[in-house]
Design an enzyme around this catalytic site. Structure first.
Site, PDB file in Angstrom:
ATOM      1  CD  GLU A 204      -3.014  -1.108   2.216  1.00  7.85           C
ATOM      2  OE1 GLU A 204      -2.858  -0.331   3.176  1.00  7.85           O
ATOM      3  OE2 GLU A 204      -3.973  -1.894   2.132  1.00  7.85           O
ATOM      4  CE  LYS A 334     -10.689  -3.272   3.467  1.00  9.19           C
ATOM      5  NZ  LYS A 334      -9.927  -4.334   4.177  1.00  9.19           N
TER       6      LYS A 334
END
Ligand code: PGA
Ligand code: ZN
Length: 419
Positions: A204, A334
């Site tokens: 990330e 999500k």
């Protein structure tokens, strides 16, 4: 405005996972104008046990085959100005609660592409299609500066993510800038405590030094205070413990620290971190079945965001269970965890029914698509968790800056009103 044609192909996430991209063609019957929209599914690495199946049995090629056989014939002809009808159809053709026949990747890519088509057909931005004409709240950006856990192949700290979030930014550009500046300046401080560090970043885009969790937070505290002071913005700290990845069925195993903690010790450890570093955000401090410990921690810190990710997996039924137990103050959203935007929207509604704030979130293997920025604004989320560095992260952040421009004086940035 009906779907005329559909297409699916294999593409890659920023981490190199194979995923699917769905393309839709829509034709305006009056003008004959043809619109093409597309969307791709992101991929997680520290997935929750209760998420939908990512691909059907047989992997990505089985997903492609299922799309051609089950999805394509059924969605052609549907009206995209009611994109939720497409989502409903996806549930119907799959017929299992976890999208085991078509896979969650196919479902969410189709759902996203249909929403994009609906917005394009009406000539409005995606966020307005999702949230309506009055959607104008921009989320606070939450991003990871230092990373460990699974995203760093077990080589960094045991805790998965060390995060920052501006709490009272004057505008969205300054909000993003604060996080970027903390990320950049953290490197110098990291090098002071780990001289062997060569500037490696994880999935990330967070730095992955071999330092302890406490050292990571000390560095963040110092840098956040420095950057915050210069920008006149208060910058809060947070963690995503991703505790299911540490849990061995009996204890939380902190391999790099060489420590094991039982549930009670884990609670004390996390509470101590909250106190010592004034954490405003704590995600998954306990494993994905331990609603009880979540509730105990939340009871002590109702003024912070105590957030469930693997705990809730964007699943309205699990969110309701957690809401009844007062297990959290925030819910990770999500959309790919649950398979459609329609279900993700239901997750947001359910979270709010129980006074929990939605945190719209990326995945560790994300794509260059900016869809998530629009979803966060459309859902009126208080926070967007989408990293800080790397093209697939800045795609969303830069889009938020554009939306700030688009909304102009009508844009609203939430302040830290939950403390
Ligand atoms: P992921 O997890 O690797 O499954 O995307 C990210 C997170 O735990 O928030
Ligand atoms: Zn998480």
């Amino acid at each position: 405005m009906q779907i005329e044609d559909v297409w699916i192909r294999k593409v890659f996430t920023g981490r190199g996972d194979v995923t699917v991209e769905v393309e839709l063609t829509v034709e305006d019957p009056s003008s004959g104008e043809v619109l093409v929209t597309r969307a791709a599914a992101p991929a997680g690495a520290s997935r929750g046990m209760h998420e939908v199946a990512y691909f059907p049995e047989g992997g990505v090629d089985a997903a492609l085959a299922a799309f051609e056989k089950l999805v394509a014939p059924e969605v052609v002809g549907l009206d995209v100005t009611e994109a939720y009808v497409v989502d409903g159809k996806l549930e119907e053709v799959d017929g299992t609660p976890r999208f085991e026949r078509i896979g969650g990747a196919v479902a969410i890519a189709t759902s996203f592409a249909a929403a994009e088509a609906g917005a394009a057909a009406l000539g409005i931005p995606l966020f307005a299609f999702i949230g309506g004409a009055y959607a104008r709240k921009l989320p606070l950006p939450l991003g990871n500066v230092i990373g460990g856990g699974k995203h760093s192949r077990g080589l960094g700290p045991d805790i998965q993510e060390f995060l920052v979030m501006p709490l009272n930014p004057p505008d969205i550009f300054t909000a993003v800038y604060a996080n970027v500046e903390v990320h950049k300046r953290a490197l110098k401080q990291i090098l002071k405590v780990d001289s062997s560090f060569t500037g490696g970043k994880n999935d990330e885009g967070a730095w992955t030094p071999r330092i302890s969790s406490r050292t990571a937070l000390k560095i963040l505290k110092e840098v956040a205070a420095e950057v915050g002071g210069e920008l006149g913005v208060e910058i809060g700290l947070g963690v995503d413990v991703a505790a299911s990845s540490l849990w061995n069925g009996e204890k939380y195993v902190y391999k790099n620290e060489g420590v094991e903690r039982g549930p009670r010790e884990q609670l004390e450890f996390v509470a101590k971190l909250i106190e010592e570093f004034d954490l405003v955000y704590v995600e998954d401090p306990f494993h994905e079945e331990d609603f009880q410990s979540f509730a105990e921690l939340t009871d002590k810190y109702r003024d912070r965001l105590i957030v469930g990710d693997d705990l809730f997996v964007t699943n309205p039924a699990r969110i309701r269970e957690g809401g009844k137990l007062k297990a959290a103050t925030g819910v990770i959203v999500k959309p790919d965890q649950i398979g459609t935007l329609l279900r993700a929207y239901q997750a947001v509604i359910t979270a709010r029914e129980y006074g929990m704030r939605p945190v719209v979130s990326h995945r560790s293997g994300d794509t260059e698509y900016k869809t998530l920025a629009h979803i966060a604004v459309g859902f009126g989320a208080d926070v967007i968790k989408t990293g800080i560095m790397g093209g697939e992260r800045t795609a969303k952040l830069n889009e938020l800056i554009r939306l700030g421009d688009y909304l102009g004086k009508w844009a609203v940035l939430p302040q830290r009103h939950w403390r």
